[in-house]
Design a protein around this motif. Structure first.
Motif, PDB file in Angstrom:
ATOM      1  N   GLY A 296       0.794  -1.223   0.000  1.00 33.57           N
ATOM      2  CA  GLY A 296       0.000   0.000   0.000  1.00 33.57           C
ATOM      3  C   GLY A 296       0.824   1.270   0.000  1.00 33.57           C
ATOM      4  N   GLU A 297       2.102   1.174   0.366  1.00 35.44           N
ATOM      5  CA  GLU A 297       2.974   2.342   0.323  1.00 35.44           C
ATOM      6  C   GLU A 297       3.488   2.562  -1.100  1.00 35.44           C
ATOM      7  OE1 GLU A 297       4.608   2.390   4.918  1.00 35.44           O
ATOM      8  OE2 GLU A 297       5.860   1.421   3.390  1.00 35.44           O
ATOM      9  N   THR A 298       4.095   3.709  -1.326  1.00 31.55           N
ATOM     10  CA  THR A 298       4.545   4.081  -2.668  1.00 31.55           C
ATOM     11  C   THR A 298       6.060   3.977  -2.773  1.00 31.55           C
ATOM     12  OG1 THR A 298       2.681   5.589  -2.961  1.00 31.55           O
ATOM     13  CG2 THR A 298       4.565   5.887  -4.419  1.00 31.55           C
ATOM     14  N   LEU A 299       6.531   3.280  -3.795  1.00 28.50           N
ATOM     15  CA  LEU A 299       7.962   3.149  -4.073  1.00 28.50           C
ATOM     16  C   LEU A 299       8.314   4.034  -5.261  1.00 28.50           C
ATOM     17  CD1 LEU A 299      10.757   1.790  -3.727  1.00 28.50           C
ATOM     18  CD2 LEU A 299       9.944  -0.019  -5.262  1.00 28.50           C
ATOM     19  N   VAL A 300       9.158   5.017  -5.028  1.00 29.59           N
ATOM     20  CA  VAL A 300       9.651   5.906  -6.074  1.00 29.59           C
ATOM     21  C   VAL A 300      11.082   5.502  -6.413  1.00 29.59           C
ATOM     22  CG1 VAL A 300      10.280   8.288  -6.638  1.00 29.59           C
ATOM     23  CG2 VAL A 300       8.165   7.809  -5.373  1.00 29.59           C
ATOM     24  N   GLN A 301      11.419   5.466  -7.712  1.00 25.28           N
ATOM     25  CA  GLN A 301      12.767   5.123  -8.155  1.00 25.28           C
ATOM     26  C   GLN A 301      13.306   6.278  -9.009  1.00 25.28           C
ATOM     27  OE1 GLN A 301      13.106   0.757  -9.313  1.00 25.28           O
ATOM     28  NE2 GLN A 301      10.868   0.900  -9.083  1.00 25.28           N
ATOM     29  N   ALA A 302      13.708   7.338  -8.341  1.00 24.01           N
ATOM     30  CA  ALA A 302      14.094   8.577  -9.025  1.00 24.01           C
ATOM     31  C   ALA A 302      15.348   8.392  -9.879  1.00 24.01           C
ATOM     32  CB  ALA A 302      14.312   9.686  -7.999  1.00 24.01           C
ATOM     33  N   ASP A 303      16.332   7.649  -9.369  1.00 24.20           N
ATOM     34  CA  ASP A 303      17.559   7.445 -10.140  1.00 24.20           C
ATOM     35  C   ASP A 303      17.271   6.651 -11.417  1.00 24.20           C
ATOM     36  OD1 ASP A 303      19.096   8.839  -8.349  1.00 24.20           O
ATOM     37  OD2 ASP A 303      19.851   7.060  -7.312  1.00 24.20           O
ATOM     38  N   LEU A 304      16.423   5.645 -11.304  1.00 20.45           N
ATOM     39  CA  LEU A 304      16.067   4.861 -12.487  1.00 20.45           C
ATOM     40  C   LEU A 304      15.319   5.733 -13.490  1.00 20.45           C
ATOM     41  CD1 LEU A 304      16.005   2.190 -13.976  1.00 20.45           C
ATOM     42  CD2 LEU A 304      13.964   1.559 -12.660  1.00 20.45           C
ATOM     43  N   ALA A 305      14.443   6.600 -13.003  1.00 15.44           N
ATOM     44  CA  ALA A 305      13.738   7.518 -13.906  1.00 15.44           C
ATOM     45  C   ALA A 305      14.732   8.391 -14.667  1.00 15.44           C
ATOM     46  CB  ALA A 305      12.764   8.382 -13.111  1.00 15.44           C
TER      47      ALA A 305
END
Length: 567
Positions: free
Chosen positions: A205-214
């Motif tokens: 239910g939490e959000t995983l952000v992958q900024a480096d991959l983006a």
């Protein structure tokens, strides 16, 4: 073949697997225009949307591949490699793209042997040395340029959005990340992405952000493969790998080459089977086993009867013994594909099989021919409204690969170097024996079991399928094909039926729950060593009715979060 279409055009694997009619037959998902079957539902939806926007199967496939690098990080990747089959409905031709990883220029035959002369599995699996030069980006670019219709940046854009904006963590993703904690714990860059600052894990239910991959995906979208294989990304990968004892250099990254190869082809009871050639062993041995079994009345013997399973197991043993001797990178060794896939050779195999007794593995040796992967792989299948199709299997080997992320890139690196024979005759991480044909050599591609497959009827695509599962990929795909052709199952039934596996060594017949006790007793009486183990594979399959163009698909219920979606 009985097919019972759903009223809706799309459903999750869980929904598809839970729907039964009055005869308790499992419904496949149905669609008329296009369909994607993938191990993760967000990526499947992206592929479907690409086709709804006018893209073809290849456009959708490339978009799915990049999306899975975000949504299924334990297997989807841009830090690994794999194989893609593409069928062009207009020309009737099927193409095989080999974007398997390559050994760095500094690789050598004995690089994973310890001081005692024995393989060091920690080094071959959980160090920088375990990584080969990744091929996914180059493979996707070639596929799109030659067979797609959309712009490169447009098919990557959905993956960038998911990485940048984040995705909801599912229970399956949360569990898999927690299971990978130990292997990632020595890599701060990996922990910073996949765990919270206090070291705790992400909860469902939490959000995983992958900024480096983006950021990396944006660079690839803007610069093409050069944004990955040259410049700061390539340098960061090389530096991170070398700091952990690996060999990849910026020059190795820049030198990576994707290869188009001729698919392997065979026939089975009036159907044409097309699959991946070496350095995949999958297609060769799929056709080899089917050829051997074609000489028996499998349909009359019954699905998962003791007689059918016995014959399958005996043919599997012989094929995996041959795999240990003859299969490798065809750019380095002479692989006897024609001999192994011939009907005459199949007849010779049948001559070694007793209908009554299991032959001990110790009595089996590779044939005298002259000349002579991982659970966390993932597969997706795509068919568009025109009958074009993609069957793609790719991997970073074990779950989350080596666990190493090059800082600032967001890219999980593969540990595919373990798929070479560190010491010929010694099992690898999947228990598979390899020989000199698969010995480590600079620039060589490691042997694989990945088996992206298409079955054609009268020149048109009838079935697109494939699976993860390491050594068990070949036999998983085999059983889907046999379930549909020999036993008249629909695509969902074929995907759900219990599976068996034998790989010669160790000498055990692995079975899933669902094989009856009476059947296992009869198999034991024939001399089989039965091992009840975890579920095998995660097939993603689409069947196309050549007469109507209607599509029927199913995602394997063995893995959560998969989806077959159509429109």
């Amino acid at each position: 073949m009985a097919i019972f279409p759903l009223l809706t055009a799309a459903a999750s694997a869980q929904e598809a697997g839970a729907i039964f009619d009055s005869l308790d037959r499992i419904h496949p998902v149905w669609a008329q225009s296009g369909m994607v079957s993938a191990q993760e539902h967000l990526a499947a939806a992206i592929g479907r949307d690409i086709m709804e926007q006018g893209g073809n199967a290849v456009d959708a496939g490339v978009a799915v591949a990049f999306a899975l690098a975000v949504t299924l990080p334990r297997a989807g990747n841009i830090g690994g490699g794999g194989f893609m089959l593409i069928h062009d409905a207009e020309t009737g031709q099927t193409h095989a793209i080999d974007y398997r990883e390559m050994a760095p220029s500094g690789a050598s035959r004995d690089m994973f042997l310890g001081e005692d002369g024995e393989p060091d599995s920690d080094k071959s699996l959980y160090s920088g040395a375990s990584s080969g030069v990744p091929g996914t980006v180059a493979g996707m670019r070639l596929a799109l340029e030659k067979y797609g219709t959309m712009e490169w940046a447009d098919v990557i854009a959905p993956a960038i959005r998911l990485a940048e904006e984040g995705m909801i963590v599912t229970p399956d993703l949360a569990d898999s990340l927690e299971a990978a904690r130990e292997q990632m714990s020595k890599y701060p860059a990996s922990m910073a992405i996949f765990f919270k600052p206090d070291g705790s894990g992400y909860r469902p239910g939490e959000t995983l952000v992958q900024a480096d991959l983006a950021k990396t995906l944006k660079k690839i979208a803007a610069e093409g493969p050069d944004g990955f294989y040259k410049g700061e990304v390539a340098q960061a990968i090389a530096s991170a790998v070398q700091a952990d004892g690996g060999l990849i250099t910026p020059e190795d990254m820049a030198a990576y080459k994707v290869v188009e190869r001729d698919p392997v082809r065979g026939s089975y009871r009036g159907y044409e089977v097309v699959s991946m050639p070496p350095p995949s062993s999958g297609g060769v041995h799929l056709i080899q086993i089917l050829n051997a079994l074609e000489g028996y009345p499998i349909g009359a013997l019954g699905q998962n009867s003791s007689e059918t399973i016995h014959l399958m197991a005996e043919a599997m043993k012989l094929a995996y013994a041959d795999r240990s001797e003859y299969l490798g990178d065809p750019d380095f060794v002479d692989v006897p594909v024609a001999e192994l896939t011939s009907k005459d050779y199949a007849a010779a195999m049948r001559a070694q099989i007793s209908a009554d007794f299991a032959r001990p593995a110790a009595q089996i040796r590779p044939a005298d021919l002259t000349p002579y992967e991982s659970d966390q792989t993932t597969h997706f299948s795509v068919v568009d409204k025109d009958g074009n199709a993609v069957s793609n299997t790719y991997t970073i080997n074990f779950s989350y690969g080596s666990g190493l992320v090059a800082e600032g890139t967001g890219i999980l690196m593969n540990n595919e170097m373990d798929d070479f024979s560190a010491k010929p005759g010694t099992p690898n991480g999947f228990g598979l024996i390899g020989g000199d044909a698969n010995a480590i050599q600079a620039g060589k591609r490691p042997l694989s079991s990945m088996t992206p497959t298409m079955v054609l009827k009268d020149g048109q695509v009838w079935l697109v399928t494939g699976s993860p599962g390491g050594a068990r990929i070949i036999t998983t795909v085999l059983q889907v094909v046999m379930n549909m052709i020999d036993h008249g199952m629909n695509v969902a039934e074929a995907s759900t039926a219990p599976r068996v596996h034998h790989q010669w060594l160790p000498d055990e017949l692995r079975v899933e729950e669902g094989i009856s006790m009476d059947t296992t007793r009869l198999l034991q009486a024939k001399g089989h060593n039965i091992a009840l183990k975890d579920a095998m594979g995660s097939t993603q399959s689409i069947m196309r009715d050549p007469a109507t163009g209607a599509l029927y698909g199913a995602s394997d219920p063995r893995r959560p979060d998969a989806a077959t979606l159509g429109y």
